[in-house]
Design a protein around this motif. Structure first.
Motif, PDB file in Angstrom:
ATOM      1  N   LEU A  85      -1.765 -35.376  66.794  1.00 36.43           N
ATOM      2  CA  LEU A  85      -2.121 -35.792  68.144  1.00 36.43           C
ATOM      3  C   LEU A  85      -1.157 -35.195  69.172  1.00 36.43           C
ATOM      4  N   VAL A  86       0.122 -35.257  68.892  1.00 34.80           N
ATOM      5  CA  VAL A  86       1.133 -34.731  69.814  1.00 34.80           C
ATOM      6  C   VAL A  86       1.053 -33.207  69.905  1.00 34.80           C
ATOM      7  N   LEU A  87       0.814 -32.553  68.785  1.00 26.35           N
ATOM      8  CA  LEU A  87       0.689 -31.090  68.804  1.00 26.35           C
ATOM      9  C   LEU A  87      -0.484 -30.660  69.677  1.00 26.35           C
ATOM     10  N   GLN A  88      -1.571 -31.405  69.632  1.00 28.91           N
ATOM     11  CA  GLN A  88      -2.722 -31.058  70.456  1.00 28.91           C
ATOM     12  C   GLN A  88      -2.469 -31.376  71.921  1.00 28.91           C
ATOM     13  N   LEU A  89      -1.805 -32.504  72.188  1.00 27.10           N
ATOM     14  CA  LEU A  89      -1.510 -32.858  73.575  1.00 27.10           C
ATOM     15  C   LEU A  89      -0.549 -31.866  74.229  1.00 27.10           C
ATOM     16  N   SER A  90       0.419 -31.386  73.452  1.00 26.95           N
ATOM     17  CA  SER A  90       1.402 -30.458  74.011  1.00 26.95           C
ATOM     18  C   SER A  90       0.947 -28.998  73.904  1.00 26.95           C
ATOM     19  N   ARG A  91      -0.247 -28.800  73.360  1.00 29.45           N
ATOM     20  CA  ARG A  91      -0.802 -27.458  73.188  1.00 29.45           C
ATOM     21  C   ARG A  91       0.139 -26.540  72.406  1.00 29.45           C
ATOM     22  N   ALA A  92       0.649 -27.066  71.319  1.00 34.81           N
ATOM     23  CA  ALA A  92       1.544 -26.293  70.455  1.00 34.81           C
ATOM     24  C   ALA A  92       0.747 -25.210  69.742  1.00 34.81           C
ATOM     25  N   LEU A 112     -14.626 -38.015  61.742  1.00 34.76           N
ATOM     26  CA  LEU A 112     -14.500 -38.847  62.947  1.00 34.76           C
ATOM     27  C   LEU A 112     -14.886 -38.073  64.204  1.00 34.76           C
ATOM     28  N   ARG A 113     -14.595 -36.790  64.233  1.00 37.41           N
ATOM     29  CA  ARG A 113     -14.924 -35.973  65.404  1.00 37.41           C
ATOM     30  C   ARG A 113     -16.427 -35.866  65.637  1.00 37.41           C
ATOM     31  N   LYS A 114     -17.195 -35.992  64.574  1.00 38.91           N
ATOM     32  CA  LYS A 114     -18.652 -35.941  64.731  1.00 38.91           C
ATOM     33  C   LYS A 114     -19.170 -37.163  65.479  1.00 38.91           C
ATOM     34  N   VAL A 115     -18.417 -38.251  65.403  1.00 44.06           N
ATOM     35  CA  VAL A 115     -18.840 -39.508  66.020  1.00 44.06           C
ATOM     36  C   VAL A 115     -18.086 -39.778  67.324  1.00 44.06           C
ATOM     37  N   ASP A 143      -7.354 -35.866  71.857  1.00 42.54           N
ATOM     38  CA  ASP A 143      -8.194 -35.880  70.661  1.00 42.54           C
ATOM     39  C   ASP A 143      -8.360 -37.334  70.227  1.00 42.54           C
ATOM     40  N   THR A 144      -9.435 -37.945  70.662  1.00 43.15           N
ATOM     41  CA  THR A 144      -9.640 -39.364  70.392  1.00 43.15           C
ATOM     42  C   THR A 144      -9.847 -39.642  68.906  1.00 43.15           C
ATOM     43  N   ALA A 145     -10.334 -38.676  68.159  1.00 42.78           N
ATOM     44  CA  ALA A 145     -10.484 -38.871  66.718  1.00 42.78           C
ATOM     45  C   ALA A 145      -9.122 -39.050  66.056  1.00 42.78           C
ATOM     46  N   SER A 146      -8.138 -38.272  66.478  1.00 39.71           N
ATOM     47  CA  SER A 146      -6.777 -38.428  65.945  1.00 39.71           C
ATOM     48  C   SER A 146      -6.194 -39.769  66.344  1.00 39.71           C
ATOM     49  N   LEU A 147      -6.440 -40.181  67.570  1.00 41.80           N
ATOM     50  CA  LEU A 147      -5.935 -41.467  68.048  1.00 41.80           C
ATOM     51  C   LEU A 147      -6.581 -42.619  67.268  1.00 41.80           C
ATOM     52  N   VAL A 148      -7.873 -42.546  67.057  1.00 41.97           N
ATOM     53  CA  VAL A 148      -8.568 -43.591  66.300  1.00 41.97           C
ATOM     54  C   VAL A 148      -8.075 -43.614  64.851  1.00 41.97           C
ATOM     55  N   LEU A 149      -7.857 -42.438  64.270  1.00 43.53           N
ATOM     56  CA  LEU A 149      -7.335 -42.389  62.904  1.00 43.53           C
ATOM     57  C   LEU A 149      -5.935 -42.984  62.836  1.00 43.53           C
ATOM     58  N   ALA A 150      -5.086 -42.680  63.820  1.00 42.68           N
ATOM     59  CA  ALA A 150      -3.738 -43.243  63.845  1.00 42.68           C
ATOM     60  C   ALA A 150      -3.792 -44.766  63.929  1.00 42.68           C
ATOM     61  N   LEU A 151      -4.653 -45.273  64.805  1.00 41.63           N
ATOM     62  CA  LEU A 151      -4.803 -46.728  64.907  1.00 41.63           C
ATOM     63  C   LEU A 151      -5.356 -47.307  63.610  1.00 41.63           C
ATOM     64  N   GLY A 152      -6.268 -46.596  62.975  1.00 43.48           N
ATOM     65  CA  GLY A 152      -6.825 -47.054  61.702  1.00 43.48           C
ATOM     66  C   GLY A 152      -5.787 -47.092  60.594  1.00 43.48           C
TER      67      GLY A 152
END
Length: 180
Positions: A25-32, A53-56, A64-73
């Motif tokens: 999630l952080v790598l995507q937010l910081s555009r690494a 998860l990205r399909k849904v 990347d909300t899929a990464s965020l949802v997975l982290a919360l999961g």
């Protein structure tokens, strides 16, 4: 007595995977750099769960909300397993609080360690081209830039890491009772 090592093992495994998901999630937010070997390893470790998860769940801008949802999961599963292993119970609101606060705590922990590595690298190997060093610089750059808008450098000495460490430490202390 036997549940303590098992309890620790469950926490370590769950928190390690949570760390990897939060790192993605952080790598995507910081555009690494996506082609960095470490980034590729993180993507391979998390793709089996994130791609479905990205399909849904669509992304919202750069988040990347899929990464965020997975982290919360992952954090919710960790909380559930810890509560189960301790023989305790929580109301549904308790699970939500521990899940959100625990995920934020681990995200702050990730940034704390990235900042610490960044500061040490600035002393020891400021121009290192190692993939890990480049990734740490890319992850911490948004924090530095945000802080440097408000705090000027003093004759070439950047004191922004001090304030970032203070902010992270203050927030982690506030979330500490809810971290599992």
């Amino acid at each position: 007595m036997l549940s303590d090592p098992f309890y620790t093992l469950v926490k370590v495994i769950c928190n390690l995977y949570l760390f990897i998901v939060l790192l993605r999630l952080v790598l995507q937010l910081s555009r690494a750099d996506f082609y960095n070997p470490i980034s590729q390893g993180v993507v391979k470790a998390t793709s089996p769960l994130i791609l479905p998860l990205r399909k849904v769940i669509p992304a919202i801008g750069r988040l990347d909300t899929a990464s965020l949802v997975l982290a919360l999961g992952v954090q919710l599963v960790t909380v559930g397993l810890v509560v189960l292993l301790k023989g305790a119970s929580l109301p549904p609101a308790g699970y939500a609080i521990y899940t959100i606060a625990g995920t934020l705590y681990h995200l702050l922990d990730l940034y704390f360690w990235a900042m610490l590595i960044s500061v040490i690298l600035s002393w020891v190997a400021p121009d290192a081209n190692h993939p890990g060093a480049m990734l740490v610089r890319q992850v911490t750059a948004p924090l530095y830039q945000t802080c440097q808008r408000f705090i000027p450098s003093f004759g070439g000495l950047d004191i922004s890491p001090i304030f970032i460490f203070l902010a992270i430490s203050f927030l982690k202390q506030a979330l500490m009772p809810y971290s599992i």
